[in-house]
Scaffold this motif. Structure first.
Motif, PDB file in Angstrom:
ATOM      1  N   LEU A  84      66.655  78.796  29.178  1.00 23.97           N
ATOM      2  CA  LEU A  84      66.222  80.187  29.165  1.00 23.97           C
ATOM      3  C   LEU A  84      66.908  80.883  28.003  1.00 23.97           C
ATOM      4  O   LEU A  84      68.137  80.796  27.864  1.00 23.97           O
ATOM      5  CB  LEU A  84      66.586  80.893  30.476  1.00 23.97           C
ATOM      6  N   VAL A  85      66.135  81.560  27.167  1.00 24.38           N
ATOM      7  CA  VAL A  85      66.702  82.356  26.086  1.00 24.38           C
ATOM      8  C   VAL A  85      66.379  83.820  26.354  1.00 24.38           C
ATOM      9  O   VAL A  85      65.220  84.244  26.281  1.00 24.38           O
ATOM     10  CB  VAL A  85      66.158  81.935  24.708  1.00 24.38           C
ATOM     11  N   ASN A  86      67.400  84.587  26.688  1.00 21.51           N
ATOM     12  CA  ASN A  86      67.255  86.025  26.900  1.00 21.51           C
ATOM     13  C   ASN A  86      67.413  86.731  25.556  1.00 21.51           C
ATOM     14  O   ASN A  86      68.522  87.042  25.123  1.00 21.51           O
ATOM     15  CB  ASN A  86      68.328  86.519  27.879  1.00 21.51           C
ATOM     16  N   ILE A 135      71.401  78.519  29.600  1.00 21.43           N
ATOM     17  CA  ILE A 135      70.964  79.906  29.464  1.00 21.43           C
ATOM     18  C   ILE A 135      71.666  80.481  28.237  1.00 21.43           C
ATOM     19  O   ILE A 135      72.887  80.405  28.136  1.00 21.43           O
ATOM     20  CB  ILE A 135      71.304  80.728  30.719  1.00 21.43           C
ATOM     21  N   ILE A 136      70.889  81.030  27.321  1.00 22.02           N
ATOM     22  CA  ILE A 136      71.457  81.600  26.098  1.00 22.02           C
ATOM     23  C   ILE A 136      71.087  83.078  26.034  1.00 22.02           C
ATOM     24  O   ILE A 136      69.908  83.437  26.093  1.00 22.02           O
ATOM     25  CB  ILE A 136      70.957  80.862  24.853  1.00 22.02           C
ATOM     26  N   ASN A 137      72.112  83.918  25.937  1.00 25.32           N
ATOM     27  CA  ASN A 137      71.937  85.362  25.898  1.00 25.32           C
ATOM     28  C   ASN A 137      72.186  85.874  24.478  1.00 25.32           C
ATOM     29  O   ASN A 137      73.259  85.648  23.922  1.00 25.32           O
ATOM     30  CB  ASN A 137      72.918  86.040  26.862  1.00 25.32           C
ATOM     31  N   ILE A 138      71.212  86.570  23.922  1.00 20.53           N
ATOM     32  CA  ILE A 138      71.354  87.113  22.573  1.00 20.53           C
ATOM     33  C   ILE A 138      72.007  88.490  22.663  1.00 20.53           C
ATOM     34  O   ILE A 138      71.424  89.449  23.178  1.00 20.53           O
ATOM     35  CB  ILE A 138      70.008  87.215  21.845  1.00 20.53           C
ATOM     36  N   THR A 164      77.424  86.928  30.373  1.00 19.08           N
ATOM     37  CA  THR A 164      77.478  85.522  29.965  1.00 19.08           C
ATOM     38  C   THR A 164      78.665  84.822  30.604  1.00 19.08           C
ATOM     39  O   THR A 164      78.547  83.706  31.143  1.00 19.08           O
ATOM     40  CB  THR A 164      77.562  85.426  28.431  1.00 19.08           C
ATOM     41  N   TYR A 165      79.825  85.462  30.578  1.00 23.82           N
ATOM     42  CA  TYR A 165      81.025  84.844  31.142  1.00 23.82           C
ATOM     43  C   TYR A 165      80.918  84.729  32.658  1.00 23.82           C
ATOM     44  O   TYR A 165      81.331  83.725  33.257  1.00 23.82           O
ATOM     45  CB  TYR A 165      82.262  85.663  30.760  1.00 23.82           C
ATOM     46  N   GLU A 166      80.341  85.737  33.283  1.00 23.59           N
ATOM     47  CA  GLU A 166      80.170  85.718  34.735  1.00 23.59           C
ATOM     48  C   GLU A 166      79.205  84.618  35.163  1.00 23.59           C
ATOM     49  O   GLU A 166      79.472  83.863  36.109  1.00 23.59           O
ATOM     50  CB  GLU A 166      79.658  87.081  35.208  1.00 23.59           C
ATOM     51  N   LEU A 167      78.076  84.512  34.469  1.00 22.64           N
ATOM     52  CA  LEU A 167      77.087  83.499  34.827  1.00 22.64           C
ATOM     53  C   LEU A 167      77.613  82.093  34.579  1.00 22.64           C
ATOM     54  O   LEU A 167      77.338  81.165  35.357  1.00 22.64           O
ATOM     55  CB  LEU A 167      75.803  83.722  34.034  1.00 22.64           C
ATOM     56  N   ALA A 168      78.363  81.919  33.491  1.00 22.13           N
ATOM     57  CA  ALA A 168      78.939  80.598  33.214  1.00 22.13           C
ATOM     58  C   ALA A 168      79.885  80.177  34.328  1.00 22.13           C
ATOM     59  O   ALA A 168      79.918  79.000  34.722  1.00 22.13           O
ATOM     60  CB  ALA A 168      79.676  80.623  31.874  1.00 22.13           C
ATOM     61  N   THR A 169      80.643  81.129  34.838  1.00 22.96           N
ATOM     62  CA  THR A 169      81.566  80.839  35.935  1.00 22.96           C
ATOM     63  C   THR A 169      80.818  80.552  37.229  1.00 22.96           C
ATOM     64  O   THR A 169      81.147  79.629  37.979  1.00 22.96           O
ATOM     65  CB  THR A 169      82.515  82.032  36.135  1.00 22.96           C
ATOM     66  N   CYS A 170      79.784  81.336  37.479  1.00 20.08           N
ATOM     67  CA  CYS A 170      79.015  81.199  38.717  1.00 20.08           C
ATOM     68  C   CYS A 170      78.250  79.885  38.780  1.00 20.08           C
ATOM     69  O   CYS A 170      78.215  79.227  39.820  1.00 20.08           O
ATOM     70  CB  CYS A 170      78.059  82.387  38.849  1.00 20.08           C
ATOM     71  N   TYR A 171      77.630  79.502  37.657  1.00 20.47           N
ATOM     72  CA  TYR A 171      76.705  78.367  37.681  1.00 20.47           C
ATOM     73  C   TYR A 171      77.253  77.087  37.056  1.00 20.47           C
ATOM     74  O   TYR A 171      76.540  76.083  37.000  1.00 20.47           O
ATOM     75  CB  TYR A 171      75.406  78.751  36.961  1.00 20.47           C
ATOM     76  N   GLY A 172      78.489  77.110  36.622  1.00 15.24           N
ATOM     77  CA  GLY A 172      79.035  75.930  35.951  1.00 15.24           C
ATOM     78  C   GLY A 172      79.002  74.679  36.799  1.00 15.24           C
ATOM     79  O   GLY A 172      78.705  73.582  36.304  1.00 15.24           O
ATOM     80  N   ARG A 173      79.308  74.810  38.085  1.00 14.32           N
ATOM     81  CA  ARG A 173      79.316  73.627  38.958  1.00 14.32           C
ATOM     82  C   ARG A 173      77.914  73.144  39.310  1.00 14.32           C
ATOM     83  O   ARG A 173      77.752  72.086  39.907  1.00 14.32           O
ATOM     84  CB  ARG A 173      80.120  73.921  40.225  1.00 14.32           C
ATOM     85  N   ASP A 174      76.905  73.933  38.923  1.00  9.68           N
ATOM     86  CA  ASP A 174      75.517  73.480  39.027  1.00  9.68           C
ATOM     87  C   ASP A 174      75.049  72.804  37.743  1.00  9.68           C
ATOM     88  O   ASP A 174      73.853  72.552  37.579  1.00  9.68           O
ATOM     89  CB  ASP A 174      74.592  74.672  39.329  1.00  9.68           C
ATOM     90  N   ARG A 175      76.016  72.555  36.840  1.00 14.42           N
ATOM     91  CA  ARG A 175      75.749  71.894  35.543  1.00 14.42           C
ATOM     92  C   ARG A 175      74.848  72.752  34.648  1.00 14.42           C
ATOM     93  O   ARG A 175      74.048  72.240  33.883  1.00 14.42           O
ATOM     94  CB  ARG A 175      75.169  70.496  35.738  1.00 14.42           C
ATOM     95  N   ILE A 176      75.033  74.058  34.776  1.00 17.02           N
ATOM     96  CA  ILE A 176      74.297  74.996  33.930  1.00 17.02           C
ATOM     97  C   ILE A 176      75.284  75.650  32.967  1.00 17.02           C
ATOM     98  O   ILE A 176      76.286  76.226  33.393  1.00 17.02           O
ATOM     99  CB  ILE A 176      73.597  76.076  34.777  1.00 17.02           C
ATOM    100  N   VAL A 179      75.720  80.574  27.403  1.00 20.18           N
ATOM    101  CA  VAL A 179      76.359  80.864  26.117  1.00 20.18           C
ATOM    102  C   VAL A 179      75.734  82.120  25.510  1.00 20.18           C
ATOM    103  O   VAL A 179      74.519  82.329  25.605  1.00 20.18           O
ATOM    104  CB  VAL A 179      76.192  79.688  25.129  1.00 20.18           C
ATOM    105  N   GLY A 180      76.555  82.944  24.889  1.00 19.64           N
ATOM    106  CA  GLY A 180      76.066  84.105  24.163  1.00 19.64           C
ATOM    107  C   GLY A 180      76.015  83.830  22.669  1.00 19.64           C
ATOM    108  O   GLY A 180      76.792  83.045  22.147  1.00 19.64           O
TER     109      GLY A 180
END
Length: 269
Positions: A84-86, A135-138, A164-176, A179-180
């Protein structure tokens, strides 16, 4: 298995070039924007050049129903979402002294709330796939270097980096991975609509001023940012998450203009 990328704001600029880059790499691409006509032109170009499979998902990011529908439509077509590219953004150019609440709220809805919930819906699909997702956030260099105008946009870009930092922490263990990307000056339509008090377009003057502050001495092309986005989505960047990558030609860490440097050190600069 062919991977699937969902890209918002794909009708022009960074989003267009990002979609085209993913098509070049063999992705199936689902493209989002309000202007369906421009998305059709993108689809035709990608199909003609790369034989890409392109799904048009036109709509307005201010509409909350569109967020979930875009993900569901993509999954209904191809059964998965890998990237996903936001990218999409909207803003007015004015100061906090004059901005109206309606414009503030529309900016926040499009530039921050929509990316958050697109990420939520896409991440649920990615996690269920039992595979890696990205997931990449611009964001924008303006999140750290405010100009005193477009206050809602600047607040959203700062929020996008924190998200970006919150989502990386939340979904990291789902192998997601999340990055911003923080571009500096980029040659897009959004960078070409600045006006003075009389309504004259002053975008070229502002670009020249920023180039004077940029070590590389120029703006980026949308394609250069798209190349970075595509690399971050690849396995070559498999240990990068929870961070924002600057792509600003050195602007953020330069102290003064090159005109000023030449006054002091004409032989050096």
């Amino acid at each position: 298995m062919e991977k699937v990328a969902l890209i918002s704001g794909a009708s022009r600029g960074i989003g267009y070039e990002t979609a085209f880059k993913f098509a070049e790499q063999g992705y199936r691409i689902a493209v989002m924007a309000r202007d369906e006509h421009e998305l059709i032109k993108l689809r035709d170009a990608a199909e003609s050049k790369w034989g890409a499979e392109v799904l048009i998902v036109a709509g307005d990011l201010a509409d909350s129903a569109y967020w979930k529908a875009a993900v569901e439509t993509t999954v209904a077509r191809w059964g998965r979402v890998d990237v996903l590219v936001n990218n999409a953004a909207w803003r007015t150019i004015e100061t906090m002294k004059t901005i109206h609440l309606e414009d503030w709220e529309r900016t926040v809805r499009i530039c921050l709330t929509a990316p958050a919930f697109l990420a939520k819906y896409a991440a649920a699909v990615m996690a269920a796939q039992q595979d890696t997702g990205v997931i990449i956030n611009i964001s924008s260099v303006m999140s750290q270097r405010a100009g005193g105008y477009s206050p809602a946009y600047i607040a959203c870009k700062g929020g996008m980096e924190s998200l970006t930092y919150e989502l990386a922490t939340c979904y990291g263990r789902d192998r997601i991975r999340v990055v911003g990307v923080s571009p500096g000056n980029v040659q897009t339509a959004m960078s070409g609509d600045y006006q003075d008090a009389k309504g004259n377009n002053i975008s070229k003057q502002l670009e020249a001023e920023m180039n004077e502050m940029t070590p590389l001495g120029r703006a980026a092309s949308p394609r250069e940012i798209a190349e970075l986005v595509a690399w971050l989505a690849s396995d070559q960047a498999s240990f990068i998450t929870g961070t924002t990558i600057l792509a600003d030609g050195g602007f953020s860490h330069n102290f003064n203009s090159y005109a000023s440097k030449k006054l002091q050190f004409p032989r050096a600069f």
